[in-house]
Design an enzyme around this catalytic site. Structure first.
Site: not given
Ligand SMILES: *Cc1c(COP(=O)(O)O)cnc(C)c1O
Length: 833
Positions: A495, A592, A728, A777
């Site tokens: 991701k 979550r 700045y 920036m």
């Molecule tokens: C991002 C994520 C991981 C990986 O986590 P790391 O701490 O980067 O190894 C595993 N499971 C879920 C659901 C995640 O969102």
């Protein structure tokens, strides 16, 4: 070459089956992905830490391989009617024995190089330095392991007059095996550092193990000061040769009298004494490590009896060559692999293998020059090259040079075009225009100056660059694999552009290395991966109703985390009259996304509830996996909480499996979880940050390699008077006469504004310097007072030494944020060392 009936006694094999005892073996094959010329290959099925080679036997047979060394019985359904099958207790040992037998056929001087650092550089430089006097065969890249050494030695043929091979070990008792394969007559011991300390009881033991390479050497080149420390050990071994030492020490055969560094010329002048005479050597490097490597080379050349005249001339010509294979973005949807360093057959093979780790949907084009110094008669060489290119299914070959053109006939099965000189290719607009939608390997001998071609094709990489070491990434992947039972699958989270590192390129590499699943946050990320040719299963964590059609179209598997999403998705599938795979997320304490444990009975009820047409949701959905996520796996204080999550997860999955009547893939561990709770790895784990070289719970950080380097350049240098201000809001005030450098990175690139006013530290020409004033920036200013720094110089934001973790801590965040904030306008360059 050896024939099967010679090999059987060499490896003490049991003949499971023999069909053709005269079959000649020209290639030793360990990795099914590196297959070429199947009928002449001997495949060694190794049951290794990461893969079991026996799983690929049937596939290789289907692709034409007829000779196999196995260490386990093959399953009954694997039928190889026309193959020679040799069974041994250890396929790695067998490989080494075959290579040793091959080595035995040659009576040439062989140099064996070992030590903690510098092996590859010393080997590569010596090969260049000796090329005028010898036909040298050497290890490709750093092929120095238990399997790499035999493959290196196997390249020897009767035209070679000198071998140079490196040997690397990581644990006790490994060197004896390598000694038998290399059988060096001359040794080089580079140095002893901290690498692989964990494999040995102490340094002394590590030294003694490494020294075993030299057991039958007549002479061993090493640094005198070094040897002094371990003198006692050397006298205890059965080593009967003579050390040939260099150093400041009076006893050293090659004495280093003086060393002067010239920064501006990037040169080091060495004054040495050999056999009573003084000589000067200009080494075109200034760093300690290179100078040490050069002294090893000089000493070896003295030992071989080369004149100082030759030594001086050749050392002065050495260049700080990069041994890495780089993958860069080119114009018109191309990737460029730039490899102008290795100009031999082994190097070409490695580059072609690297090429196959990338996008399978793009054309493959190879631009190749005459190959010099191959040690083969040209006729055979070009035949071998053509065969290799054909076996790798190269779509088009652009050949440059008069030699290669003479051997046109060998290439006639390929789509090939010939040019006499690089200039002709560069002027051929037609040919250049065809270089599109392709992975292009550019591989030429130095004098062909292919850098001009690369320069034309490459998207300009200047200013800020994120370099990614794909070799280190694979190392990290394997580190995590080693923590897991062999049946446990691996999902890798890619991701957020693979944590900022570049999703398509990394996904291709992961696919090549056979991970089981990829995970992304959003449907679009999955679509992007599919469009760039990834066909691994992909889980999408945040599906939304507007992306359901994309999920189906691109075969992406959504996470079901609430009754609402589940309901919407089932509704959608019913409408479409189709089925899909989903992953059920259980919330065991992260709070979550996910069904809380108390909701599991209701979830099961919903899943099994038939509608008016007697169809239940489970007729539309198949449960690809059930998973949960740990909230505090990176910190020991939360161990009890993590354990509780694991217990809850186990109970929930039992309920689900009982209700479904079959087992599902279960997974809960992220990277820090893998290290802390390996016993909870279930059927799969989800690797994230660890792959990118960061170990969030710091238990095994030292075993990971850092994968990335963020650098930028100095745009301008300024001198300020006391009281003048920078940037700045006039936050940076010069308290004394101050030299500043304006550098090409700002908060829009991912260099947070929190690094303003001395919080951020960066590296310029070896000096660590602070940010002065506020980060802008697109730029920021650094204080380089007293530091040698000029416009155009490189500035390191993070690398192996300037760690991402420290950087994150200095602004009170975590490495995840630093990595994922690096903006997409920063160019990514991938490489393999
Ligand atoms: C991002 C994520 C991981 C990986 O986590 P790391 O701490 O980067 O190894 C595993 N499971 C879920 C659901 C995640 O969102």
């Amino acid at each position: 070459m050896l024939v099967i009936k010679q090999i059987v006694p060499i490896i003490q094999a049991t003949l499971v089956q023999q069909t053709q005892s005269d079959q000649a073996v020209y290639h030793l094959l360990l990795d099914s992905r590196k297959l070429y010329n199947p009928s002449q290959a001997l495949y060694f099925a190794i049951n290794g830490e990461h893969h079991n080679g026996h799983e690929f036997v049937a596939e290789l047979y289907a692709r034409g391989v007829r000779n196999f060394v196995i260490e386990e019985n093959l399953p009954a359904h694997v039928k190889l009617p026309n193959a020679n099958i040799l069974k041994v207790t250890s396929a790695v040992n067998a490989l080494q024995q075959v290579a040793a037998a091959h080595r035995n056929q040659y009576q040439i001087p062989v140099i064996g190089v070992t030590g903690s650092n510098g092996k590859t550089m010393v080997k590569e430089w010596l090969a260049k330095l000796l090329a005028e006097d010898f036909k040298v065969v050497k290890s490709p890249k750093s092929y120095n392991s238990q399997t790499g050494v035999p493959l290196s030695v196997w390249q020897m043929n009767k035209r070679h007059t000198m071998g140079i091979f490196e040997a690397g070990i990581s644990a006790k008792n490994e060197m004896t095996a390598l000694q038998k394969v290399i059988q060096p007559s001359i040794g080089i011991f580079t140095n002893l550092g901290t690498a692989h300390d964990e494999g040995f009881d102490n340094r002394t033991q590590k030294f003694a193990e490494k020294w075993k390479l030299f057991e039958h050497c007549k002479a061993v080149v090493c640094c005198a000061e070094h040897l002094q420390t371990y003198h006692d050990i050397v006298t205890k071994t059965s080593f009967s040769g003579q050390p040939f030492t260099w150093g400041k020490n009076e006893q050293a055969q090659l004495r280093l009298l003086d060393k002067q560094t010239h920064l501006t010329q990037q040169q080091t002048q060495l004054k040495v004494q050999y056999q009573g005479e003084n000589h000067f050597i200009q080494a075109p490097f200034i760093d300690e490590a290179s100078v040490e490597n050069i002294l090893h080379c000089v000493a070896t050349m003295c030992l071989l009896g080369l004149s100082f005249d030759k030594i001086q001339r050749r050392i002065a010509r050495l260049r700080p060559v990069s041994m890495r294979l780089e993958l860069k973005r080119g114009m018109r949807n191309t990737y460029l692999i730039d490899d102008s360093y290795n100009n031999d057959l082994a190097g070409l093979k490695i580059a072609l293998d690297f090429m196959s780790t990338q996008d399978v949907n793009l054309q493959k084009i190879v631009v190749l020059s005459d190959m010099l110094q191959s040690g083969l008669p040209p006729e055979k060489l070009y035949q071998a090259i053509a065969q290799l290119l054909q076996s790798k299914a190269i779509d088009r070959v652009i050949a440059v040079g008069e030699e290669i053109k003479k051997h046109q006939a060998s290439f006639n099965v390929l789509d090939v075009v010939f040019f006499d000189q690089t200039k002709d290719l560069l002027e051929s607009q037609v040919e250049l225009a065809r270089l599109a939608n392709a992975v292009i390997l550019v591989k030429g001998a130095r004098r062909f100056r292919f850098e001009h071609l690369v320069h034309q094709l490459q998207q300009k990489v200047h200013g800020t660059v994120l370099e990614i070491n794909l070799g280190a990434l694979v190392h990290n992947l394997n580190f995590y694999r080693e923590q897991l039972p062999s049946h446990t699958k691996m999902m890798v989270m890619v991701k957020a552009f693979a944590y900022g590192s570049g999703s398509a390129e990394i996904a291709h590499l992961l696919q090549f290395h056979r991970v089981d699943y990829l995970g992304v946050a959003y449907a679009d990320e999955g679509v992007f991966l599919r469009e760039s040719g990834i066909d691994l299963p992909i889980m999408v964590m945040n599906p939304s109703e507007d992306t359901f059609d994309k999920l189906l179209q691109y075969d992406l598997e959504p996470e079901m985390y609430s009754f609402k999403v589940l309901d919407e998705f089932i509704h959608f599938l019913k409408e479409q009259q189709t089925t899909a795979k989903v992953h059920l997320k259980i919330d065991t304490g992260m709070h979550r996304l996910g069904f809380v444990v108390e909701e599991v009975p209701r979830l099961l009820q919903v899943l099994q509830q038939p509608d008016t047409q007697q169809k239940a949701p489970l007729d539309y959905l198949s449960i690809a996996s059930v998973f949960s996520h740990l909230a505090g796996s990176d910190e020991a204080t939360h161990n009890a909480y993590s354990q509780q999550q694991i217990t809850l997860f186990e109970a929930a999955t039992k309920q689900i499996e009982t209700a479904l009547g079959y087992e599902v893939i279960k997974h809960i561990l992220n990277s820090p979880g893998i290290v802390r709770f390996p016993e909870a790895s279930f059927d799969m784990v989800r690797l994230g940050i660890g792959l990118y070289g960061i170990e969030a719970n710091q238990i095994a950080q030292s075993q990971l390699q850092s994968i990335s380097r963020l650098t930028t350049t100095i745009s301008q240098i300024k001198y300020l008077q006391p009281g003048e201000t920078v940037g700045y809001s006039r936050k940076g005030v010069a308290s004394h006469t101050t030299k500043t450098a304006t550098v090409a990175i700002g908060y829009a690139d991912g260099f947070s504004r929190a690094f303003s006013n001395g919080v951020g530290k960066v590296m310029v020409n070896g000096a660590k310097v602070p940010v002065i004033g506020n980060v802008c920036m697109d730029m920021c200013m650094i204080d380089v007072t007293g530091v040698e720094a000029t416009e155009g110089d490189e500035v390191i934001i993070f690398n192996e030494e300037l760690s991402i973790l420290d950087l994150a801590q200095s602004i009170d965040t975590i490495p995840y944020e630093i990595l994922t904030n690096i903006s997409q306008r920063v160019k990514r360059v991938f490489y393999l060392e």
